[in-house]
Design an enzyme around this catalytic site. Structure first.
Site, mmCIF file in Angstrom:
data_model
loop_
_atom_site.group_PDB
_atom_site.id
_atom_site.type_symbol
_atom_site.label_atom_id
_atom_site.label_comp_id
_atom_site.label_asym_id
_atom_site.label_seq_id
_atom_site.Cartn_x
_atom_site.Cartn_y
_atom_site.Cartn_z
ATOM 1 N N SER A 146 -5.965 52.933 44.436
ATOM 2 C CA SER A 146 -7.360 52.465 44.464
ATOM 3 C C SER A 146 -8.144 52.875 43.216
ATOM 4 C CB SER A 146 -8.070 52.964 45.731
ATOM 5 O OG SER A 146 -7.456 52.434 46.897
ATOM 6 N N HIS A 179 8.524 52.719 43.537
ATOM 7 C CA HIS A 179 7.178 52.537 44.090
ATOM 8 C C HIS A 179 7.235 52.723 45.603
ATOM 9 C CE1 HIS A 179 3.394 50.609 45.245
ATOM 10 N NE2 HIS A 179 2.997 50.830 44.017
ATOM 11 N N GLU A 219 6.063 51.144 47.954
ATOM 12 C CA GLU A 219 6.348 49.922 48.707
ATOM 13 C C GLU A 219 7.840 49.616 48.698
ATOM 14 O OE1 GLU A 219 1.909 48.331 47.598
ATOM 15 O OE2 GLU A 219 3.636 47.452 46.578
ATOM 16 N N LYS A 268 2.432 43.438 41.301
ATOM 17 C CA LYS A 268 3.139 43.308 42.582
ATOM 18 C C LYS A 268 3.548 41.839 42.791
ATOM 19 C CE LYS A 268 0.737 47.373 44.266
ATOM 20 N NZ LYS A 268 0.122 48.082 45.409
ATOM 21 N N GLY A 271 -4.333 50.558 47.796
ATOM 22 C CA GLY A 271 -4.918 49.342 48.337
ATOM 23 C C GLY A 271 -5.878 49.543 49.494
ATOM 24 N N GLU A 322 1.148 58.422 43.278
ATOM 25 C CA GLU A 322 0.329 57.522 44.084
ATOM 26 C C GLU A 322 0.359 57.984 45.537
ATOM 27 O OE1 GLU A 322 0.156 53.201 42.288
ATOM 28 O OE2 GLU A 322 2.101 53.564 43.183
ATOM 29 N N ASN A 325 0.169 47.006 37.749
ATOM 30 C CA ASN A 325 1.263 46.516 38.584
ATOM 31 C C ASN A 325 0.755 45.317 39.378
ATOM 32 O OD1 ASN A 325 3.409 46.114 40.320
ATOM 33 N ND2 ASN A 325 3.081 47.987 41.494
#
Length: 249
Positions: free
Chosen positions: A211, A96, A98, A13, A172, A166, A11
């Protein structure tokens, strides 16, 4: 019970311009030279999808990062599943963390997007995961299983559904849960999938994300019910992403 073929998905992003297409070309070359015992997918930003399909050749599949629930209409700035399919994609990520956090997407909205994707014969990668506060409160399993149940559309099949777990606190940050933590959550997700799809639920791929990097990929990919990875930052460079793919050599 047949173990589903693994999927390692990248991904990108909101990263990448035309110059970065060289990384997809390089990834294609690395797979051509060394092979890949898993499916390999890159989800670039919308602006690069068409060029990415051309750069990827036959060894790397291309997907979208999101889609609107409607096929068309007055939705400025949005992209439909039909548009993504038209550009040559085979997958699309929905839900996702985010998107859930930054855009307030609910399970119902995610389910509608997955339904739109699947109606266009795209495979929907449905993302789920708990926050650090939810894990610390002991609610990780209840949160994740609720998200899975609420985000899979009514007409979904085992063939057009992928779940990506996730943990939000690991995305991240460089932090990863233990292998035992991952195994526990993936087992709970598998139970939901077999409840939903019957025995076919065992063939639904459950990806781990958060990660993931070459240094920890082999350990994470060997965990029970982990059928691949959804990779963020490490997917931006062909060498590091292929290092994760090699967990399946």
């Amino acid at each position: 019970m047949t173990t589903p073929k693994a999927l390692v998905a990248g991904n990108w992003k909101m990263n990448g311009v035309a110059a970065n297409l060289a990384e997809i070309e390089k990834l294609n070359d690395l797979i051509a030279g060394g092979g890949a015992n898993c499916d390999v997918l890159i989800c670039p930003p919308f602006t690069l999808i068409h060029q990415s399909v051309q750069a990827a050749g036959e060894r790397v599949e291309i997907g979208g990062q999101d889609c609107h629930a409607n096929i068309s209409g007055a939705h400025t700035g949005d992209v439909s599943a039909a548009m993504i399919k038209d550009q040559g994609c085979s997958y699309v990520i929905v839900g996702h963390s985010e998107r859930r956090t930054d855009h307030g997407e609910t399970d119902e909205m995610v389910s509608s997007k997955a339904d739109a994707a699947q109606k266009e014969e795209l495979v929907a990668i449905i993302c789920v995961g708990e926050t650090e506060a939810e894990r610390d409160a002991g609610d990780a399993l209840s949160v994740v299983t609720s998200q899975v149940r609420g985000s899979i559309p009514a007409d979904a099949t085992a063939d057009n559904t992928v779940i990506a777990y996730e943990p939000v606190w690991a995305i991240g940050t460089g932090r990863t849960p233990t292998a035992d933590d991952v195994a526990e959550v993936h087992a709970a997700i598998r139970n939901v999938l077999t409840e939903r799809f019957g025995d076919a639920g065992n063939s639904v791929r459950i990806l781990y994300g958060g990660s993931v990097k070459p240094e920890n990929a082999r350990e994470l990919m060997s965990v029970a019910n982990v059928n691949g990875a959804l990779v963020g930052g490490a997917s931006l460079k062909a060498d590091s992403f292929y290092g994760i793919v090699q967990a399946y050599d």
